[in-house]
Design an enzyme around this catalytic site. Sequence first.
Site, PDB file in Angstrom:
ATOM      1  N   ARG A 107       0.858  -4.731  -4.111  1.00 14.05           N
ATOM      2  CA  ARG A 107       2.315  -4.655  -3.912  1.00 14.05           C
ATOM      3  C   ARG A 107       2.895  -5.984  -4.364  1.00 14.05           C
ATOM      4  O   ARG A 107       2.619  -7.021  -3.742  1.00 14.05           O
ATOM      5  CB  ARG A 107       2.654  -4.364  -2.457  1.00 14.05           C
ATOM      6  CG  ARG A 107       4.122  -4.528  -2.162  1.00 14.05           C
ATOM      7  CD  ARG A 107       4.523  -3.956  -0.825  1.00 14.05           C
ATOM      8  NE  ARG A 107       4.512  -2.508  -0.824  1.00 14.05           N
ATOM      9  CZ  ARG A 107       5.117  -1.746   0.095  1.00 14.05           C
ATOM     10  NH1 ARG A 107       5.773  -2.316   1.085  1.00 14.05           N
ATOM     11  NH2 ARG A 107       5.061  -0.431   0.032  1.00 14.05           N
ATOM     12  N   HIS A 120       7.016   3.212  -7.473  1.00 15.11           N
ATOM     13  CA  HIS A 120       6.282   3.414  -6.215  1.00 15.11           C
ATOM     14  C   HIS A 120       5.557   4.763  -6.315  1.00 15.11           C
ATOM     15  O   HIS A 120       5.886   5.727  -5.616  1.00 15.11           O
ATOM     16  CB  HIS A 120       7.255   3.396  -5.042  1.00 15.11           C
ATOM     17  CG  HIS A 120       6.607   3.138  -3.707  1.00 15.11           C
ATOM     18  ND1 HIS A 120       5.254   2.926  -3.559  1.00 15.11           N
ATOM     19  CD2 HIS A 120       7.140   3.056  -2.458  1.00 15.11           C
ATOM     20  CE1 HIS A 120       4.982   2.732  -2.280  1.00 15.11           C
ATOM     21  NE2 HIS A 120       6.106   2.805  -1.593  1.00 15.11           N
ATOM     22  N   GLN A 155       4.094   6.730  -3.209  1.00 10.57           N
ATOM     23  CA  GLN A 155       5.146   7.331  -2.389  1.00 10.57           C
ATOM     24  C   GLN A 155       5.490   8.728  -2.905  1.00 10.57           C
ATOM     25  O   GLN A 155       5.626   9.681  -2.119  1.00 10.57           O
ATOM     26  CB  GLN A 155       6.392   6.431  -2.437  1.00 10.57           C
ATOM     27  CG  GLN A 155       7.580   6.962  -1.659  1.00 10.57           C
ATOM     28  CD  GLN A 155       7.374   6.895  -0.167  1.00 10.57           C
ATOM     29  OE1 GLN A 155       7.061   5.852   0.360  1.00 10.57           O
ATOM     30  NE2 GLN A 155       7.568   8.008   0.517  1.00 10.57           N
ATOM     31  N   ASP A 183      17.038   5.848  -0.017  1.00 10.34           N
ATOM     32  CA  ASP A 183      16.192   4.657   0.195  1.00 10.34           C
ATOM     33  C   ASP A 183      17.138   3.526   0.593  1.00 10.34           C
ATOM     34  O   ASP A 183      18.358   3.619   0.391  1.00 10.34           O
ATOM     35  CB  ASP A 183      15.464   4.348  -1.131  1.00 10.34           C
ATOM     36  CG  ASP A 183      14.542   3.132  -1.071  1.00 10.34           C
ATOM     37  OD1 ASP A 183      14.224   2.665   0.041  1.00 10.34           O
ATOM     38  OD2 ASP A 183      14.130   2.650  -2.149  1.00 10.34           O
ATOM     39  N   CYS A 196      12.000   7.231   2.128  1.00  6.24           N
ATOM     40  CA  CYS A 196      10.658   6.635   2.036  1.00  6.24           C
ATOM     41  C   CYS A 196      10.387   5.681   3.201  1.00  6.24           C
ATOM     42  O   CYS A 196       9.231   5.380   3.479  1.00  6.24           O
ATOM     43  CB  CYS A 196      10.494   5.924   0.696  1.00  6.24           C
ATOM     44  SG  CYS A 196      11.762   4.696   0.370  1.00  6.24           S
ATOM     45  N   ARG A 207       1.755   9.942   3.562  1.00  2.98           N
ATOM     46  CA  ARG A 207       1.250   8.801   2.781  1.00  2.98           C
ATOM     47  C   ARG A 207      -0.269   8.687   2.981  1.00  2.98           C
ATOM     48  O   ARG A 207      -1.006   8.387   2.051  1.00  2.98           O
ATOM     49  CB  ARG A 207       1.933   7.493   3.234  1.00  2.98           C
ATOM     50  CG  ARG A 207       3.440   7.412   3.028  1.00  2.98           C
ATOM     51  CD  ARG A 207       3.825   7.388   1.575  1.00  2.98           C
ATOM     52  NE  ARG A 207       3.137   6.345   0.851  1.00  2.98           N
ATOM     53  CZ  ARG A 207       3.479   5.048   0.797  1.00  2.98           C
ATOM     54  NH1 ARG A 207       4.552   4.634   1.450  1.00  2.98           N
ATOM     55  NH2 ARG A 207       2.786   4.174   0.090  1.00  2.98           N
TER      56      ARG A 207
END
Length: 309
Positions: A103, A130, A133, A221, A261, A289
């Site tokens: 990340r 991402h 996700q 988001d 998310c 996830r």
Amino acid sequence: MKRDFISITDLSCEEYNDILVLAAQLKRQRYADIHHPLLAGKTLAMIFEKASTRTRISFDVGMYDLGGHALYLNSRDTQLGRGETIADTARVISRYVHGAIMRTYKHETITEFAKYASIPVINALSDREHPCQIIADSLTLKEKFGDLNGLRVAWIGDGNNVCNSLIMASVQTEMEIAVATPKGYEPDPTAIRFSQENGGKILKYDDPKKAAADANAIYTDTWISMGEENIKDMKLDDFDGFCLDMPLLKRAAPDAIVLHCLPAHRGEEIADDVIDSMQSSVWDQAENRLHAQKAILVRLIGTEPLTRE
Ligand code: CP
Ligand code: NVA
């Protein structure tokens, strides 16, 4: 040749679907308390430049569930934070572990690491994408609607990392993506071009009401992504009118679901009564996830990994 998962475009349609099928199977098995040690003896390095709740925990628990081991590495605590190059770090880490998730602020940090790593590298969120996700979100949508093909997903808010991956995944999912962003916050044009050139259907609006119309899912988001804290006030002004509130949700199909998310900033991009409503799927989405990432890990670092000649 080792396979990385840095962009959602790294998966063919067949591989994408295979991961969703495996994720659903692993989910059923976990509920039945059946655990196959598909990653016994494997170690995953988890390199984080930014905070994480879901991604970090789900990869860690996922490795444990599969009989493997996860190693959390805050990049500031490694020699990366003191100037050891990404290339040298990638070469060394590849000698110890079987895969790495990263990340990072800059997407290029992950591509640079992957270039010098001899192990599979997975994007755990960058400024551009991402992908993990969106695999979990696809699983969530599949559970709710059975089939992804033809669903209309409205994206309301910032057209950055999560949105870019959703747009490009439309090639594999065959979902229609209706995006509403304020001016200046549109998705990456290369993501839109990629989707459109490969049969994806992307509709762009500056009015959230138009994007939300008859949608099967409305997705939002945070307006303030990690690293943007210094421009918070400007962004709060720019996103005025883009809150996913109940009047906006009512424009979607009656059985539409709400996706986020997470982490959510209640009262900013999403209203309390929406995220807490019966239509909210955000907790299933967060749980997925775990199942989705276990499938990604099995396919990338398991005994029969995906390979590309
Ligand atoms: N959605 C997501 O990636 O959450 P975290 O930042 O908590 O990992
Ligand atoms: N766009 C958000 C996503 C967090 C999961 C960010 O980059 O912070």
